[in-house]
Design a protein around this motif. Structure first.
Motif, PDB file in Angstrom:
ATOM      1  N   ILE A   7       0.831  -1.203   0.000  1.00 17.85           N
ATOM      2  CA  ILE A   7       0.000   0.000   0.000  1.00 17.85           C
ATOM      3  C   ILE A   7       0.865   1.252   0.000  1.00 17.85           C
ATOM      4  N   ASN A   8       1.880   1.277   0.851  1.00 18.97           N
ATOM      5  CA  ASN A   8       2.733   2.457   0.958  1.00 18.97           C
ATOM      6  C   ASN A   8       3.531   2.707  -0.316  1.00 18.97           C
ATOM      7  N   ARG A   9       3.978   1.621  -0.961  1.00 16.86           N
ATOM      8  CA  ARG A   9       4.818   1.768  -2.144  1.00 16.86           C
ATOM      9  C   ARG A   9       4.018   2.173  -3.379  1.00 16.86           C
ATOM     10  N   TYR A  10       2.827   1.594  -3.548  1.00 18.39           N
ATOM     11  CA  TYR A  10       2.131   1.756  -4.822  1.00 18.39           C
ATOM     12  C   TYR A  10       0.882   2.646  -4.763  1.00 18.39           C
ATOM     13  N   PHE A  11       0.407   2.979  -3.567  1.00 17.39           N
ATOM     14  CA  PHE A  11      -0.810   3.778  -3.476  1.00 17.39           C
ATOM     15  C   PHE A  11      -0.636   5.052  -2.644  1.00 17.39           C
ATOM     16  N   LYS A  12      -0.060   4.935  -1.453  1.00 15.76           N
ATOM     17  CA  LYS A  12       0.041   6.095  -0.576  1.00 15.76           C
ATOM     18  C   LYS A  12       0.999   7.120  -1.152  1.00 15.76           C
ATOM     19  N   GLY A  13       0.542   8.364  -1.210  1.00 18.04           N
ATOM     20  CA  GLY A  13       1.384   9.437  -1.715  1.00 18.04           C
ATOM     21  C   GLY A  13       1.495   9.496  -3.223  1.00 18.04           C
ATOM     22  N   ILE A  25      -5.213   7.795   2.483  1.00 18.67           N
ATOM     23  CA  ILE A  25      -4.739   6.445   2.803  1.00 18.67           C
ATOM     24  C   ILE A  25      -3.891   6.458   4.076  1.00 18.67           C
ATOM     25  N   GLY A  26      -4.129   5.467   4.947  1.00 21.00           N
ATOM     26  CA  GLY A  26      -3.280   5.321   6.119  1.00 21.00           C
ATOM     27  C   GLY A  26      -4.008   5.220   7.428  1.00 21.00           C
ATOM     28  N   ASP A  27      -5.321   5.475   7.447  1.00 20.61           N
ATOM     29  CA  ASP A  27      -6.081   5.356   8.688  1.00 20.61           C
ATOM     30  C   ASP A  27      -7.210   4.359   8.477  1.00 20.61           C
ATOM     31  N   ASP A  28      -8.084   4.200   9.498  1.00 19.48           N
ATOM     32  CA  ASP A  28      -9.172   3.238   9.385  1.00 19.48           C
ATOM     33  C   ASP A  28     -10.191   3.654   8.330  1.00 19.48           C
ATOM     34  N   CYS A  29     -10.373   4.931   8.151  1.00 16.20           N
ATOM     35  CA  CYS A  29     -11.292   5.464   7.141  1.00 16.20           C
ATOM     36  C   CYS A  29     -10.664   6.695   6.498  1.00 16.20           C
ATOM     37  N   ALA A  30     -11.103   7.010   5.320  1.00 14.21           N
ATOM     38  CA  ALA A  30     -10.760   8.291   4.711  1.00 14.21           C
ATOM     39  C   ALA A  30     -11.808   9.322   5.111  1.00 14.21           C
ATOM     40  N   GLY A 118      -8.268   5.093  -0.396  1.00 16.39           N
ATOM     41  CA  GLY A 118      -8.231   3.950   0.502  1.00 16.39           C
ATOM     42  C   GLY A 118      -8.593   2.666  -0.212  1.00 16.39           C
ATOM     43  N   GLY A 119      -8.809   1.601   0.574  1.00 15.37           N
ATOM     44  CA  GLY A 119      -9.170   0.322   0.000  1.00 15.37           C
ATOM     45  C   GLY A 119      -8.682  -0.829   0.850  1.00 15.37           C
ATOM     46  N   ASP A 120      -8.358  -1.937   0.173  1.00 14.17           N
ATOM     47  CA  ASP A 120      -7.939  -3.133   0.888  1.00 14.17           C
ATOM     48  C   ASP A 120      -7.160  -4.026  -0.063  1.00 14.17           C
TER      49      ASP A 120
END
Length: 324
Positions: A7-13, A25-30, A118-120
């Motif tokens: 998630i951190n490499r391909y989605f966050k930021g 991205i990064g918490d329980d909800c956006a 966000g997502g899963d």
């Protein structure tokens, strides 16, 4: 590679950062802020390997396609796409595959000013589920239930291309390589008609995107609006690739029954036709009138050269053995 590293490499930021996203991205909800006097439009779509796409589709094309089909639903409601959540089920973690997949997704997201919030991720058969959100001025969303007798029926672009691409592969239909490349791109990289959806908002009485085929999708409008439709099949727009590959009668199943084109079908009253032409011409959007709404209760009458003819209605059905 573990889930959070993926998630951190391909989605966050990655991608754009919208000002209306308070927490991504990064918490329980956006957390997002919906503009004042707007409604939230939400759509969810799942793509399953072997059902909605071929197993050897390029990861970049799949990333594009997965997001595009959701943005097309928002376009059909006249909504402005804003945020998406992505649930990704992978058989294994293949870094190269994921990099190309997310590149395709980020490209189309940035083009339409959409932020992935966000997502899963989980392990299993390759499946992509996307929940896309958009905003539309309160009370202005396009719906399937507004068509009225006398309205004209329009479509935004050529139909049948994606279906021909699928069957060319499954049945080995011989098609000129240049045309085949065009057809494959129409299937792999569909273009959601986002601008057209927003332009026709306030002018159209109903709309839907062509995901399951012209007849199947138009029937949704007719049944919800309790009207009939008269369609002139020779007026339905087709691409040069389609015309060069098949004679007219062989084109009909693709034009009428196959989906995955993601053009918009919409209805417009006679007194809005002039404004429709003016506004769409400013955006360079081509539309074609293919028929008219008649009184009735959900039926389609097909005309060819002014004469009625019968065509067995088909369309994509979920939970059948029919696959790509």
């Amino acid at each position: 590679m573990k889930e959070f590293e993926l998630i951190n490499r391909y989605f966050k930021g990655r991608g754009i950062s919208r000002r209306d996203v308070n927490l991504g991205i990064g918490d329980d909800c956006a957390l997002v802020t919906v503009p004042q006097n707007c409604q939230l439009a939400v759509t969810t779509d799942t793509l399953v390997e072997g059902v909605h796409f071929f197993e050897d589709i390029s990861p970049r094309a799949l990333g594009h396609r997965a997001l595009a089909v959701n943005l097309s639903d928002l376009a059909a409601m006249g909504a402005e796409p804003t945020w998406v959540s992505v649930a990704l089920t992978l058989p294994t973690i293949d870094s190269q595959w994921i990099a190309e997949f997310t590149e395709g997704m980020h490209e189309i997201a940035e083009y339409f000013n959409v932020q992935i919030i966000g997502g899963d991720t989980t392990q299993g058969p390759l499946t992509i589920t996307i929940c896309a959100k958009g905003t539309v001025p309160e009370g202005k969303a396009l719906r399937r239930s507004g068509a009225k007798v006398g309205d004209w029926i329009y479509v935004t672009g050529p139909l049948g291309d994606a279906g021909l691409a699928i069957e060319a592969r499954k049945q080995g239909i011989k098609i000129d390589p240049t045309h085949l490349e065009y057809l494959n791109n129409r299937f792999d990289y569909p273009t959601p008609r986002v601008a057209a959806g927003q332009v026709i908002r306030g002018l159209a009485t109903s709309a839907i995107d062509v995901s399951d085929g012209l007849l199947a999708d138009l029937t949704h409008i007719l049944e919800m609006s309790q009207v009939n439709a008269e369609i002139n099949v020779e007026s339905i727009p087709t691409s040069e690739a389609m015309k060069a590959s098949l004679d007219f009668n062989k084109q009909l199943p693709f034009i009428l029954s196959y989906g995955d084109d993601y053009e918009l079908i919409f209805t417009v009253p006679d007194n809005n036709k002039g404004m429709l032409d003016l506004k769409l011409s400013q955006y360079g959007v081509d539309i074609t009138c293919i028929g008219q709404i008649k009184s009735g209760n959900g039926k389609i009458e097909l005309l060819q050269n002014g004469e009625m003819f019968n065509f067995e209605q088909q369309g994509f059905e979920h939970f059948t053995k029919e696959q790509v």
